[in-house]
Design an enzyme around this catalytic site. Structure first.
Site, PDB file in Angstrom:
ATOM      1  N   GLU A 295       0.825  -1.043  -0.116  1.00 41.75           N
ATOM      2  CA  GLU A 295       0.045   0.162  -0.053  1.00 41.75           C
ATOM      3  C   GLU A 295       0.884   1.436   0.050  1.00 41.75           C
ATOM      4  OE1 GLU A 295      -3.855  -1.894   2.315  1.00 41.75           O
ATOM      5  OE2 GLU A 295      -2.496  -0.499   3.363  1.00 41.75           O
TER       6      GLU A 295
ATOM      7  N   GLU B 275      -1.547 -10.031  -6.429  1.00 38.76           N
ATOM      8  CA  GLU B 275      -1.555 -10.746  -7.779  1.00 38.76           C
ATOM      9  C   GLU B 275      -0.874 -10.056  -9.019  1.00 38.76           C
ATOM     10  OE1 GLU B 275      -5.756 -11.168  -5.656  1.00 38.76           O
ATOM     11  OE2 GLU B 275      -3.928  -9.704  -5.656  1.00 38.76           O
TER      12      GLU B 275
ATOM     13  N   CYS C 206      -9.182  -8.463  -7.230  1.00 40.35           N
ATOM     14  CA  CYS C 206      -9.878  -7.446  -7.823  1.00 40.35           C
ATOM     15  C   CYS C 206      -9.987  -7.274  -9.301  1.00 40.35           C
ATOM     16  CB  CYS C 206      -9.304  -6.102  -7.177  1.00 40.35           C
ATOM     17  SG  CYS C 206      -7.763  -5.303  -8.231  1.00 40.35           S
TER      18      CYS C 206
ATOM     19  N   CYS D 282      -6.671  -6.586 -11.192  1.00 42.87           N
ATOM     20  CA  CYS D 282      -5.911  -7.858 -11.259  1.00 42.87           C
ATOM     21  C   CYS D 282      -6.472  -8.943 -12.269  1.00 42.87           C
ATOM     22  CB  CYS D 282      -5.785  -8.403  -9.748  1.00 42.87           C
ATOM     23  SG  CYS D 282      -4.723  -7.462  -8.664  1.00 42.87           S
TER      24      CYS D 282
END
Length: 148
Positions: free
Chosen positions: A61, A72, A102, A105
């Protein structure tokens, strides 16, 4: 089952359970290196390339949220940087329940992976759910479909 193939490994419908278990465990191990001070949601991923090499990634992050990267995509980026372009399986682990990759990804996977590419989502006590990329991204954008 994973079978030796020309230039690496090939898939024969369902991979051997031992291969899936190993990949999920590598994702869980990668999760320990996640940098997630904002969400506190640690995710690890392990990607099996056709060459039989495994690439791992963890989410990273950033205070500017859009600048972060998912586990990923971190694993895919590591593999592509190493020269890989063909992938067989991906495992994702995020704690005590399965989580899906997500949308971003999934779309990045679409760039390199076939519809039958398998995604394992690790759950509690070594369990996992399995879905294909086509199931998870039924209308994904593909340059080969749209740039003719």
């Amino acid at each position: 089952m994973i079978l030796p193939g020309k230039g690496g490994l090939t898939m024969s419908h369902t991979p051997d359970a031992a291969v899936a278990d190993r990949l999920v465990e590598k994702a869980r191990t990668a999760r320990r290196n996640a940098y997630c001070p904002y969400s506190r949601f640690a995710v690890g991923a392990a990607l099996l390339a056709e060459s039989s090499r495994i690439y791992t990634g963890a989410n990273c992050e950033n205070a500017a949220f859009g600048a972060g990267i998912c586990a990923e995509r971190a694993a895919l980026s590591a593999a592509v940087t190493a020269g890989e372009r063909r992938f067989l399986l991906l495992a994702v682990a995020a704690g005590d329940k399965p989580v899906t990759p997500c949308g971003i990804c999934r779309q990045v996977m679409r760039e390199f992976c076939r519809d039958d590419f398998l995604i394992y989502m690790g759950g509690p006590e070594g369990s996992y759910e399995t879905h294909t990329l086509a199931e998870m991204l039924p209308f994904g954008f593909s340059a080969s479909q749209h740039m003719k």
